[in-house]
Design an enzyme around this catalytic site. Structure first.
Site, PDB file in Angstrom:
ATOM      1  N   HIS A 180      -7.678 -12.953   0.920  1.00 20.97           N
ATOM      2  CA  HIS A 180      -7.208 -12.437   2.204  1.00 20.97           C
ATOM      3  C   HIS A 180      -7.184 -13.518   3.281  1.00 20.97           C
ATOM      4  O   HIS A 180      -6.442 -13.409   4.261  1.00 20.97           O
ATOM      5  CB  HIS A 180      -8.107 -11.277   2.652  1.00 20.97           C
ATOM      6  N   ARG A 193      -3.754 -14.810   3.623  1.00 19.99           N
ATOM      7  CA  ARG A 193      -2.894 -13.851   4.336  1.00 19.99           C
ATOM      8  C   ARG A 193      -3.134 -13.962   5.847  1.00 19.99           C
ATOM      9  O   ARG A 193      -2.191 -13.977   6.635  1.00 19.99           O
ATOM     10  CB  ARG A 193      -3.218 -12.448   3.826  1.00 19.99           C
ATOM     11  N   LYS A 237       0.833  -1.201   0.000  1.00 16.41           N
ATOM     12  CA  LYS A 237       0.000   0.000   0.000  1.00 16.41           C
ATOM     13  C   LYS A 237       0.864   1.246   0.000  1.00 16.41           C
ATOM     14  O   LYS A 237       1.900   1.297   0.659  1.00 16.41           O
ATOM     15  CB  LYS A 237      -0.916   0.006   1.235  1.00 16.41           C
ATOM     16  N   HIS A 275       2.519  -3.970   7.687  1.00 12.13           N
ATOM     17  CA  HIS A 275       1.656  -3.100   8.482  1.00 12.13           C
ATOM     18  C   HIS A 275       2.479  -1.982   9.119  1.00 12.13           C
ATOM     19  O   HIS A 275       3.532  -2.237   9.690  1.00 12.13           O
ATOM     20  CB  HIS A 275       0.971  -3.888   9.597  1.00 12.13           C
ATOM     21  N   TYR A 311      -5.293  -9.424  13.033  1.00 13.43           N
ATOM     22  CA  TYR A 311      -5.223 -10.662  12.263  1.00 13.43           C
ATOM     23  C   TYR A 311      -5.040 -11.891  13.147  1.00 13.43           C
ATOM     24  O   TYR A 311      -5.215 -13.011  12.703  1.00 13.43           O
ATOM     25  CB  TYR A 311      -4.036 -10.601  11.286  1.00 13.43           C
TER      26      TYR A 311
END
Length: 301
Positions: A244, A247, A172, A270, A279
């Site tokens: 996802h 992940r 990102k 992150h 998570y």
């Protein structure tokens, strides 16, 4: 100032100043477009500089009927960011969303696949088809490296540093990180590139893209979702699975086997450790084992 002009400037700001990926820019833009559509539909004449708290509140109240709490919160957050941008640029002095209450939502965790379920999914792939080898390699890569779907489809051959045991990932905000990749997954990628991808007529502009469709172009996000959905049905797994999920499983399985949370944070890309903690769907038996193993007062050691 007109809505479309300020929205165009906002999109440029998100891209250049914030360094957001196009998917994020589109998401933020769509929040503003929903508001604009509402204003037009209800013939409310106002500008980005003059729209009031009451206008925003009525908009949220109207659209909330068709949105769950999480979607409502996402929409309010998107609008709040837009008006924060107007304040940042000195177009406004106030944010009309400040007094709008955001729905309370819990932390929603996706399903985690067990190792056996991941094996079952991979074994469900028809390897007699050329795309079978590709699809197996995709699942192995998602799981062994914990990639986002956008990171997977944009993976380049030049990002593979197998001698060093890493792949380069552009996450990102175009942020770069290096993620370890095991020999098992390296083997599948090398086989796919050498024996499958080499027979595909690669289209111009995709010469360096690892995973290609039959037309020699980059796979779409939707295609990855479709591949996984079809395999889930074929394997008889009833959980709701998406790219996802792999992940999430990657992070959870590492943590359950004693990996450091900070290391997992770095591999997932992150910025905040708090995001990584979301998570970690860890069962109570694992937490009990951690205390039993590492606490200095444990007398059974």
């Amino acid at each position: 100032m007109k809505w479309l002009k300020i929205l165009e400037d906002y999109q440029f700001y998100l891209k250049i100043e914030k360094g957001l990926a196009q998917n994020s820019i589109d998401s933020y833009s769509n929040d503003v477009k929903k508001l604009l559509s509402y204003l037009e539909e209800h013939e409310i004449v106002t500008t980005p500089l003059s729209i009031s708290h009451d206008d925003i509140q009525q908009f949220i109240y109207t659209v909330a009927k068709n949105l769950n709490a999480r979607s409502q919160a996402r929409l309010i957050s998107g609008l709040r960011n837009f008006f924060e941008y107007l304040i940042f640029e000195d177009y406004r002095k106030d944010n009309p969303t400040d007094l709008i209450e955001t729905p309370k939502i819990g932390r929603k965790l996706p399903d985690t696949l067990s190792i056996e379920e991941i094996d079952t999914l991979i074994q469900s792939i028809d390897l007699s088809l050329p795309q079978g080898e590709r699809n197996r390699t995709i699942l192995e890569t998602l799981y062994s490296c914990g990639l986002r779907v956008s990171e997977l489809i944009n993976l380049q051959v030049s990002d593979l540093f197998f001698e060093e045991g890493f792949i380069r990932v552009i996450g990102k905000g175009n942020k770069q990180r290096f993620v370890p990749i095991n020999k098992h997954t390296q083997k599948y990628i090398q086989f796919y590139i050498k024996d499958i991808r080499s027979h595909i007529p690669v289209q111009k502009g995709f010469e360096d893209t690892v995973f290609l469709n039959r037309r020699g172009k980059k796979l779409s996000r939707v295609m990855i979702f479709t591949i996984i959905k079809n395999l889930t049905t074929k394997a008889g797994i009833e959980k709701k699975i998406s790219p996802h999920t792999f992940r999430h499983s990657f992070a959870t399985h590492l943590l359950e086997r004693g990996a450091d949370l900070r290391a997992i944070q770095q591999m997932l890309g992150h910025e905040s450790i708090t995001t990584t903690e979301i998570y970690m769907h860890v069962d109570k038996s694992f937490l009990k084992e951690v205390v039993a193993t590492f606490h200095p007062r444990n007398k059974n050691k």
